[in-house]
Structures are given as structure tokens and as C-alpha cells.
Scaffold this motif. Structure first.
Motif, PDB file in Angstrom:
ATOM      1  N   VAL A  47       0.806  -1.223   0.000  1.00  0.00           N
ATOM      2  CA  VAL A  47       0.000   0.000   0.000  1.00  0.00           C
ATOM      3  C   VAL A  47       0.831   1.261   0.000  1.00  0.00           C
ATOM      4  O   VAL A  47       0.304   2.352  -0.187  1.00  0.00           O
ATOM      5  CB  VAL A  47      -0.971   0.047   1.210  1.00  0.00           C
ATOM      6  N   LEU A  48       2.134   1.146   0.186  1.00  0.00           N
ATOM      7  CA  LEU A  48       3.011   2.314   0.234  1.00  0.00           C
ATOM      8  C   LEU A  48       3.811   2.386  -1.067  1.00  0.00           C
ATOM      9  O   LEU A  48       4.566   1.473  -1.379  1.00  0.00           O
ATOM     10  CB  LEU A  48       3.950   2.190   1.439  1.00  0.00           C
ATOM     11  N   PRO A  49       3.638   3.451  -1.843  1.00  0.00           N
ATOM     12  CA  PRO A  49       4.369   3.523  -3.115  1.00  0.00           C
ATOM     13  C   PRO A  49       5.864   3.763  -2.895  1.00  0.00           C
ATOM     14  O   PRO A  49       6.256   4.565  -2.055  1.00  0.00           O
ATOM     15  CB  PRO A  49       3.726   4.709  -3.828  1.00  0.00           C
ATOM     16  N   THR A  50       6.671   3.061  -3.649  1.00  0.00           N
ATOM     17  CA  THR A  50       8.125   3.142  -3.493  1.00  0.00           C
ATOM     18  C   THR A  50       8.721   4.296  -4.284  1.00  0.00           C
ATOM     19  O   THR A  50       9.480   5.118  -3.749  1.00  0.00           O
ATOM     20  CB  THR A  50       8.765   1.821  -3.956  1.00  0.00           C
ATOM     21  N   THR A  51       8.402   4.365  -5.557  1.00  0.00           N
ATOM     22  CA  THR A  51       9.065   5.279  -6.480  1.00  0.00           C
ATOM     23  C   THR A  51       8.958   6.750  -6.077  1.00  0.00           C
ATOM     24  O   THR A  51       9.976   7.456  -6.088  1.00  0.00           O
ATOM     25  CB  THR A  51       8.554   5.055  -7.907  1.00  0.00           C
ATOM     26  N   PRO A  52       7.784   7.258  -5.717  1.00  0.00           N
ATOM     27  CA  PRO A  52       7.735   8.685  -5.353  1.00  0.00           C
ATOM     28  C   PRO A  52       8.635   9.033  -4.160  1.00  0.00           C
ATOM     29  O   PRO A  52       9.289  10.077  -4.166  1.00  0.00           O
ATOM     30  CB  PRO A  52       6.264   8.928  -5.003  1.00  0.00           C
ATOM     31  N   PHE A  53       8.669   8.159  -3.168  1.00  0.00           N
ATOM     32  CA  PHE A  53       9.527   8.421  -2.007  1.00  0.00           C
ATOM     33  C   PHE A  53      11.001   8.379  -2.390  1.00  0.00           C
ATOM     34  O   PHE A  53      11.805   9.172  -1.901  1.00  0.00           O
ATOM     35  CB  PHE A  53       9.242   7.436  -0.879  1.00  0.00           C
TER      36      PHE A  53
END
Length: 135
Positions: A29-35
Motif C-alpha cells: 500500500v506504500l508507493p516506493t518510487t515517489p519516495f
């Protein structure tokens, strides 16, 4: 060496974003790429040494390298970003009591899909593997 509090804040924000991005690899549920993009930006602003280190990590190479070099992603990467983001937006849409809020969420979802489908090139996995071997 001169102490610059703004650079320290960028470095701290970079490590915070890196931690959230690393969690995003494990949590669907936590996006990797934007972070990771935020971490890259913060490290570039905060310290050349940290930015160089971050760009050499496997996490960066697996998730950002192709996007940074060619503004392109594999289909698998696009899907891994779109599914959790869509799930969160759908939940927000369902629980949003305001019609105006639902319209705003719908516009964001449409823009997100437009951007990923038409603005970010899709590259085959074998082409990505070939570029990794050259670097």
C-alpha cells in the motif's frame, strides 16, 4: 567545515524518504518510487556524497535508474505504482462525503492514468536489463 542547517534538513528529509521508500518495497500500500524520487532530490540538494551513495544503491538502480535516465519504466513497475495508489484513491472516493471531493479524486485518478500511460514511456524488461549491464 561550515554548518549549514538547510543542507542538514535536506539530508534528514532524504533519509526519511528513503526509509519510507524502502518500506514501500515490502508493503504493497506504500508507493516506493515517489519516495525514492524525493530522497534523490533531497540528497542532491543536501550532500553530493550522500547523493552519490544513494545513486549506487541497489534500491535506486532497481526502482529509479531507468526512469531518471530515460523517463521510462517497465510495465511491471508502472503496475506496481498504479495499483496501490489507485486502491488508496478508491478508498478515499468511497469514504468522501462531499460531491466536490469525489470529483477532485476522480480528476486526480484520470490524470494519474493519463500521465502513466501517455507521458511515461514503457520499455521492455529485456531492454532494461541490457542497460543495467552497460553501467
Amino acid at each position: 567545515m561550515k554548518y549549514n542547517p538547510v543542507k542538514v534538513l535536506y539530508i534528514v528529509a532524504g533519509f526519511l524518504a528513503l526509509g519510507l521508500g524502502a518500506l514501500g518495497v515490502v508493503l504493497p500500500v506504500l508507493p516506493t518510487t515517489p519516495f525514492l524520487l524525493v530522497a534523490s532530490f533531497c540528497f542532491a540538494k543536501g550532500s553530493a556524497r550522500f547523493h552519490t551513495w544513494f545513486c549506487s544503491t541497489r534500491l535506486y538502480k532497481n526502482h529509479l535508474d531507468s526512469f531518471v535516465k530515460s523517463r521510462a519504466m517497465t510495465r511491471k513497475t508502472k503496475i506496481r505504482i498504479l495499483i496501490p495508489a489507485s486502491a488508496m484513491l478508491i478508498l478515499a472516493f468511497i469514504f468522501m462525503p462531499s460531491v466536490h471531493g469525489r470529483i477532485a479524486i476522480g480528476v486526480v485518478m484520470c490524470f494519474k492514468y493519463y500521465y502513466f500511460i501517455f507521458r511515461i514511456k514503457t520499455i521492455p524488461v529485456d531492454k532494461l536489463k541490457g542497460t543495467e549491464d552497460l553501467t
